[in-house]
Every structure is written in structure tokens, then in C-alpha cells.
Design a protein around this motif. Structure first.
Motif, mmCIF file in Angstrom:
data_model
loop_
_atom_site.group_PDB
_atom_site.id
_atom_site.type_symbol
_atom_site.label_atom_id
_atom_site.label_comp_id
_atom_site.label_asym_id
_atom_site.label_seq_id
_atom_site.Cartn_x
_atom_site.Cartn_y
_atom_site.Cartn_z
ATOM 1 N N HIS A 1 1.721 6.565 -6.892
ATOM 2 C CA HIS A 1 0.644 7.517 -7.195
ATOM 3 C C HIS A 1 1.181 8.950 -7.195
ATOM 4 O O HIS A 1 0.799 9.764 -8.037
ATOM 5 C CB HIS A 1 -0.475 7.365 -6.159
ATOM 6 C CG HIS A 1 -1.814 7.651 -6.714
ATOM 7 N ND1 HIS A 1 -2.885 6.800 -6.586
ATOM 8 C CD2 HIS A 1 -2.273 8.697 -7.434
ATOM 9 C CE1 HIS A 1 -3.928 7.308 -7.190
ATOM 10 N NE2 HIS A 1 -3.588 8.456 -7.719
ATOM 11 N N SER A 2 2.093 9.234 -6.270
ATOM 12 C CA SER A 2 2.620 10.603 -6.154
ATOM 13 C C SER A 2 3.487 10.981 -7.363
ATOM 14 O O SER A 2 3.755 12.147 -7.592
ATOM 15 C CB SER A 2 3.409 10.762 -4.856
ATOM 16 O OG SER A 2 4.631 10.064 -4.938
ATOM 17 N N THR B 1 0.833 -1.204 0.000
ATOM 18 C CA THR B 1 0.000 0.000 0.000
ATOM 19 C C THR B 1 0.865 1.250 0.000
ATOM 20 O O THR B 1 0.591 2.201 -0.735
ATOM 21 C CB THR B 1 -0.932 -0.001 1.240
ATOM 22 O OG1 THR B 1 -1.600 -1.255 1.271
ATOM 23 C CG2 THR B 1 -1.951 1.108 1.174
ATOM 24 N N SER B 2 1.936 1.247 0.784
ATOM 25 C CA SER B 2 2.749 2.467 0.838
ATOM 26 C C SER B 2 3.533 2.659 -0.465
ATOM 27 O O SER B 2 3.710 3.795 -0.926
ATOM 28 C CB SER B 2 3.666 2.490 2.061
ATOM 29 O OG SER B 2 4.610 1.467 1.977
ATOM 30 N N HIS C 1 1.120 4.065 -2.963
ATOM 31 C CA HIS C 1 0.921 5.472 -2.622
ATOM 32 C C HIS C 1 2.063 6.319 -3.211
ATOM 33 O O HIS C 1 1.839 7.386 -3.799
ATOM 34 C CB HIS C 1 0.895 5.590 -1.102
ATOM 35 C CG HIS C 1 0.251 6.841 -0.631
ATOM 36 N ND1 HIS C 1 -1.110 7.010 -0.607
ATOM 37 C CD2 HIS C 1 0.793 7.999 -0.195
ATOM 38 C CE1 HIS C 1 -1.389 8.219 -0.167
ATOM 39 N NE2 HIS C 1 -0.253 8.837 0.096
ATOM 40 N N GLU D 1 -7.174 2.398 -9.222
ATOM 41 C CA GLU D 1 -7.319 3.857 -9.097
ATOM 42 C C GLU D 1 -6.176 4.604 -9.787
ATOM 43 O O GLU D 1 -6.388 5.676 -10.327
ATOM 44 C CB GLU D 1 -7.388 4.300 -7.624
ATOM 45 C CG GLU D 1 -8.765 4.144 -7.012
ATOM 46 C CD GLU D 1 -8.956 2.774 -6.385
ATOM 47 O OE1 GLU D 1 -7.920 2.125 -6.083
ATOM 48 O OE2 GLU D 1 -10.109 2.334 -6.222
ATOM 49 N N CYS D 2 -4.955 4.068 -9.731
ATOM 50 C CA CYS D 2 -3.852 4.819 -10.372
ATOM 51 C C CYS D 2 -3.729 4.540 -11.856
ATOM 52 O O CYS D 2 -3.140 5.340 -12.571
ATOM 53 C CB CYS D 2 -2.478 4.559 -9.797
ATOM 54 S SG CYS D 2 -2.191 3.674 -8.382
#
Ligand SMILES: Nc1ncnc2c1ncn2[C@@H]1O[C@H](COP(=O)(O)OP(=O)(O)OP(=O)(O)O)[C@@H](O)[C@H]1O
Ligand SMILES: [Mg+2]
Length: 249
Positions: A176-177, A169-170, A173, A196-197
Motif C-alpha cells: 500500500h505504501s 497483513t504487514s 501494508h 482497499e488497495c
């Protein structure tokens, strides 16, 4: 601008054709998730893009050939071969893409290596032996290493294979950034955490079976064509999720 352009790309091994006649234009920046069964040619496609295997056809990376273009790529291979006969530390592994020998290490390299290790929450392991870390910890270090050159393109081949849910998950994340600044190509068997990404999904089975947005490409019909077995797909108003699917890791 396109980050990656492939025209009639074919790769043949002695045993036969691994990928055939791939035509693709990937816009920069974008997040592309690549799916396909074992032996579909996913790793071969990534290697061809970086000029690591002989190929037929045309490859352009940021408008350049693979030899030049691969300088802007950060690559996380499916299986990493780090020679663990010598005691390599975490910092050595992360600095590897920046310097060819220890004497060439400058302060700016160290600062950058520390920055990317912080991103994956592994800064506390700076002086630790790489081979003495767990599989998931090693994977995070290798993830950091792909970022240390500030690449425009990230190519990640099953990057979450050894990671637990929290690490996964991290890392997602973190990816995604980067969405607005990098082109990300990621091979994955379970697309659900990435729906989602993901901007585009590429379905590969020697040839391209589909390329497009998640909601258009992730269909039961396509999953059956890809995996040769019925795979239920759940549709929500925004996107789709695959139930089960092909998970060999
Ligand atoms: N170095 C090689 N020499 C000869 N054949 C190879 C080589 N690498 C891969 N192949 C063959 O090419 C085909 C595609 O392999 P590839 O590793 O690209 O598949 P993949 O989609 O990444 O599979 P997986 O999901 O298992 O990682 C397979 O049939 C494989 O046996
Ligand atoms: Mg592979």
C-alpha cells in the motif's frame, strides 16, 4: 504514462494456447490485481510481460520492449528455484539482483539490502542460511529481494502463498505504501485483503474476461463466468467482497 501496454498478446505452448489476444493498458502508478482459475494463464501472462516466454503481439514496458523494460521490474515468481545445495545466506539472496558475484558487493548494496530486509522485518536474519528458514520467512526474504533494485514495477505471483495472517497483513501494508510510486501487478486467489488497495482487477481465463474497478468487475455473474461455479459476492457501499472463491493455496 502507461507502465505496461499489451497489444494482441498471445502465448502458445506446445500443448496449446495459454493466453489469447490480450489487450491492456496499465497506467503508472496503479495497483492491478489479477484473478483467474488454475491454468488460466496468469503466470504465463506475467512471464510474457518480462519476455520470459515466446509470444506473439506487442509488449511495451515503460515504452520499451521486454528485454529492456524488465530492468525496471521486481519479480516474485510463483515458485522460486533457489539452489539450496550450496549454503546461501539471506544476505546473498537479497543482494542477488544487485551484484553478479560476491567480490562486486559495495557498501551501497549492503545498505540497500539491509533497508529492504528491515521493511519485511527480517533484518535479524542477515547471516542466516536461507534454506533453514520457514516457508513464510523465505517468502518475506524473496519479497525484500524484489524491492532491492527500487523497481518502478512490481510483479508478484501469488506472493502470500506461505505467509500467515500477520505477515500477509504487514506485506499488504508495505505494498500500500508503494501505491503512489509503483505499478504493482499481483496474482491472487483471495482478493478480499486487497480490495482497499486495488485500483483495477483483471479477470483472466485465457482471455480477458473483465478489467476495471473492484465494484464494477467483482460481480456474481463475472465470478461464475471465471470459475464456472456460483460464488457469492457481498456488496458494501464502497466495494465488494468475494465469499469463498477459488483458493488452491
Ligand atoms: N512451460 C510450459 N510449457 C507448456 N505448457 C505450459 C507451461 N507453463 C504453463 N503451461 C500451460 O499453460 C496453461 C496456463 O498455465 P499458467 O501457469 O500460466 O496458469 P496459472 O493461471 O498461473 O495457474 P495457477 O493458478 O495454477 O498458478 C496451463 O494449461 C499450463 O498447463
Ligand atoms: Mg500461476
Amino acid at each position: 504514462m502507461n507502465s505496461i501496454e499489451l497489444k494482441n498478446l498471445t502465448v502458445r505452448y506446445r500443448e496449446g494456447i495459454a493466453i489469447e489476444n490480450i489487450n491492456l493498458e496499465i497506467h503508472h502508478p496503479s495497483f492491478v490485481t489479477i484473478m483467474g482459475p488454475n491454468g488460466a494463464g496468469k503466470t504465463t501472462l506475467l512471464k510474457a510481460i518480462m519476455g520470459m516466454v515466446p509470444y506473439e503481439g506487442e509488449i511495451k514496458i515503460m515504452g520499451k520492449n521486454p528485454k529492456e523494460g524488465k530492468k525496471v521490474i521486481g519479480y516474485l515468481p510463483q515458485r522460486e528455484r533457489i539452489n539450496t545445495n550450496v549454503p546461501v545466506t539471506v544476505k546473498d539472496v537479497v543482494l542477488m539482483p544487485l551484484v553478479s558475484n560476491v567480490r562486486g558487493v559495495k557498501k551501497e548494496h549492503v545498505d540497500k539490502a539491509k533497508e529492504v530486509l528491515k521493511m519485511v522485518n527480517m533484518i535479524g536474519y542477515w547471516n542466516r542460511r536461507f534454506d533453514a528458514l520457514s516457508g513464510g520467512q523465505q517468502q518475506r526474504i524473496l519479497f525484500a529481494r524484489t524491492l532491492v533494485t527500487d523497481p518502478d514495477i512490481l510483479i508478484l505471483d501469488e506472493p502470500f502463498s506461505a505467509t500467515d495472517v500477520k505477515t500477509k497483513t504487514s506485506l499488504i501494508h508495505l505494498l500500500h505504501s508503494f501505491k503512489k510510486e509503483k505499478t504493482i501487478l499481483i496474482v491472487i486467489h483471495d482478493i478480499n485483503p486487497l480490495v482497499e488497495c486495488t485500483d483495477y482487477v483483471l479477470l483472466l481465463k485465457k482471455k480477458v474476461l473483465g478489467f476495471g474497478m473492484v465494484k464494477d468487475v467483482i460481480t456474481e455473474k463475472n465470478m461464475e463466468r471465471l470459475y464456472g461455479t456460483r460464488v457469492p459476492v457481498i456488496k458494501t457501499p464502497e466495494t465488494c467482497y468475494v465469499v469463498g472463491g477459488d483458493r488452491h493455496v
